[in-house]
Scaffold this motif. Structure first.
Motif, PDB file in Angstrom:
ATOM      1  N   GLY A  51     -24.394  -8.087  27.706  1.00  0.00           N
ATOM      2  CA  GLY A  51     -23.191  -8.901  27.565  1.00  0.00           C
ATOM      3  C   GLY A  51     -22.758  -9.519  28.881  1.00  0.00           C
ATOM      4  O   GLY A  51     -23.573 -10.042  29.641  1.00  0.00           O
ATOM      5  N   MET A  52     -21.472  -9.448  29.184  1.00  0.00           N
ATOM      6  CA  MET A  52     -20.962 -10.000  30.433  1.00  0.00           C
ATOM      7  C   MET A  52     -21.197  -9.067  31.622  1.00  0.00           C
ATOM      8  O   MET A  52     -20.894  -9.416  32.759  1.00  0.00           O
ATOM      9  N   GLY A  53     -21.720  -7.875  31.359  1.00  0.00           N
ATOM     10  CA  GLY A  53     -22.179  -7.015  32.431  1.00  0.00           C
ATOM     11  C   GLY A  53     -21.171  -6.048  33.013  1.00  0.00           C
ATOM     12  O   GLY A  53     -21.524  -5.232  33.869  1.00  0.00           O
ATOM     13  N   ASP A  54     -19.918  -6.099  32.558  1.00  0.00           N
ATOM     14  CA  ASP A  54     -18.889  -5.224  33.145  1.00  0.00           C
ATOM     15  C   ASP A  54     -19.243  -3.749  32.969  1.00  0.00           C
ATOM     16  O   ASP A  54     -19.128  -2.955  33.913  1.00  0.00           O
ATOM     17  N   ALA A  55     -19.660  -3.373  31.758  1.00  0.00           N
ATOM     18  CA  ALA A  55     -19.989  -1.971  31.495  1.00  0.00           C
ATOM     19  C   ALA A  55     -21.222  -1.545  32.273  1.00  0.00           C
ATOM     20  O   ALA A  55     -21.272  -0.450  32.844  1.00  0.00           O
ATOM     21  N   THR A  56     -22.218  -2.407  32.318  1.00  0.00           N
ATOM     22  CA  THR A  56     -23.443  -2.081  33.050  1.00  0.00           C
ATOM     23  C   THR A  56     -23.151  -1.861  34.523  1.00  0.00           C
ATOM     24  O   THR A  56     -23.628  -0.890  35.131  1.00  0.00           O
ATOM     25  N   ALA A  57     -22.376  -2.750  35.123  1.00  0.00           N
ATOM     26  CA  ALA A  57     -22.048  -2.611  36.536  1.00  0.00           C
ATOM     27  C   ALA A  57     -21.280  -1.321  36.796  1.00  0.00           C
ATOM     28  O   ALA A  57     -21.539  -0.607  37.777  1.00  0.00           O
ATOM     29  N   ALA A  58     -20.340  -0.996  35.922  1.00  0.00           N
ATOM     30  CA  ALA A  58     -19.547   0.224  36.103  1.00  0.00           C
ATOM     31  C   ALA A  58     -20.415   1.473  35.964  1.00  0.00           C
ATOM     32  O   ALA A  58     -20.282   2.424  36.750  1.00  0.00           O
ATOM     33  N   MET A  59     -21.298   1.498  34.975  1.00  0.00           N
ATOM     34  CA  MET A  59     -22.159   2.669  34.785  1.00  0.00           C
ATOM     35  C   MET A  59     -23.137   2.825  35.938  1.00  0.00           C
ATOM     36  O   MET A  59     -23.391   3.940  36.419  1.00  0.00           O
ATOM     37  N   ALA A  60     -23.696   1.706  36.407  1.00  0.00           N
ATOM     38  CA  ALA A  60     -24.630   1.781  37.531  1.00  0.00           C
ATOM     39  C   ALA A  60     -23.933   2.264  38.795  1.00  0.00           C
ATOM     40  O   ALA A  60     -24.488   3.049  39.571  1.00  0.00           O
ATOM     41  N   ALA A  61     -22.704   1.810  39.014  1.00  0.00           N
ATOM     42  CA  ALA A  61     -21.951   2.239  40.201  1.00  0.00           C
ATOM     43  C   ALA A  61     -21.675   3.731  40.171  1.00  0.00           C
ATOM     44  O   ALA A  61     -21.660   4.392  41.220  1.00  0.00           O
ATOM     45  N   ALA A  62     -21.465   4.272  38.980  1.00  0.00           N
ATOM     46  CA  ALA A  62     -21.173   5.699  38.835  1.00  0.00           C
ATOM     47  C   ALA A  62     -22.431   6.552  38.765  1.00  0.00           C
ATOM     48  O   ALA A  62     -22.329   7.787  38.710  1.00  0.00           O
TER      49      ALA A  62
END
Length: 219
Positions: A51-62
């Motif tokens: 999608g817009m990547g917000d969830a992916t970025a947050a999960m990768a950061a964590a």
């Protein structure tokens, strides 16, 4: 019929902002998936439909101990995720614009993925379109074959009918076992997105399915 014969998505580009055009041009060389076979020095998580990547970025950061490969067919989502990767200085995310089925078939080796995430895929609600759903037996078999032993396939949907079909299809695959009795509670690592929050506020139930790859007879 091959697994790539029926598309699981409807390609569209629509209007794209100058910011997204700039992000894609600048950041694809740095954060895009390079040509050739997919490799990773750390356990690799494949995000299908980021999608817009917000969830992916947050999960990768964590989760800095694993690499994330985000696959999205829509340009705006790809460009937005590239911007987020740069903004948060993430060194464990690569982004691929294209068909996840082709990527799985041609560039990802069997047994090489630590996890596959498929969150809120297109439910294709009309019966004549059910053949386009990504959670169907032949594609599940392909996805499972790319998981390492013990690797996790985690799906989520807010369509109750599709959730039941997902549960049936995943349970029928001989190389997968359900980690729960039926549907799972949302794991803490799966970020609650704005899309999902709107669904919850509208009264839609969210269904998580968490399955694990296991050895099969003769494997």
């Amino acid at each position: 019929m091959t697994t790539t014969a029926i598309k699981t998505f409807y390609p569209r580009r629509g209007r794209v902002s100058a910011r997204h055009e700039d992000a894609a041009a600048r950041l694809r060389p740095r954060y895009g998936l390079p040509p050739g076979p997919v490799t990773s020095e750390r356990p690799l998580v494949l995000e299908i439909g980021s999608g817009m990547g917000d969830a992916t970025a947050a999960m990768a950061a964590a989760d800095p101990g694993r690499d994330y490969l985000a696959v999205e067919v829509h340009f705006a989502g790809v460009a937005n995720l590239l911007s987020l990767v740069e903004e948060h200085e993430l060194d464990n995310v690569r982004v691929y614009e294209g068909d996840a089925v082709v990527l799985l078939t041609e560039r990802i080796a069997p047994g090489s993925l630590d996890a596959v995430h498929i969150y809120f895929p297109d439910p294709w609600p009309k019966p004549r379109h059910h053949k386009r759903r990504i959670i169907r037996p032949e594609l599940v078999a392909l996805i499972r074959s790319r998981l390492a032993a013990g690797g996790v396939l985690h799906c989520a949907t807010d369509w109750a009918e599709y959730a039941e079909v997902m549960l049936e299809v995943l349970s029928a695959d001989p190389g997968l076992e359900n980690t729960c009795e039926g549907f799972a509670a949302r794991p803490e690592y799966r970020v609650l997105t704005k899309f999902e929050q709107r669904g919850v506020e509208a009264g839609r139930e969210i269904f998580d399915l968490v399955f694990r790859a296991v050895p099969t007879a003769g494997s």
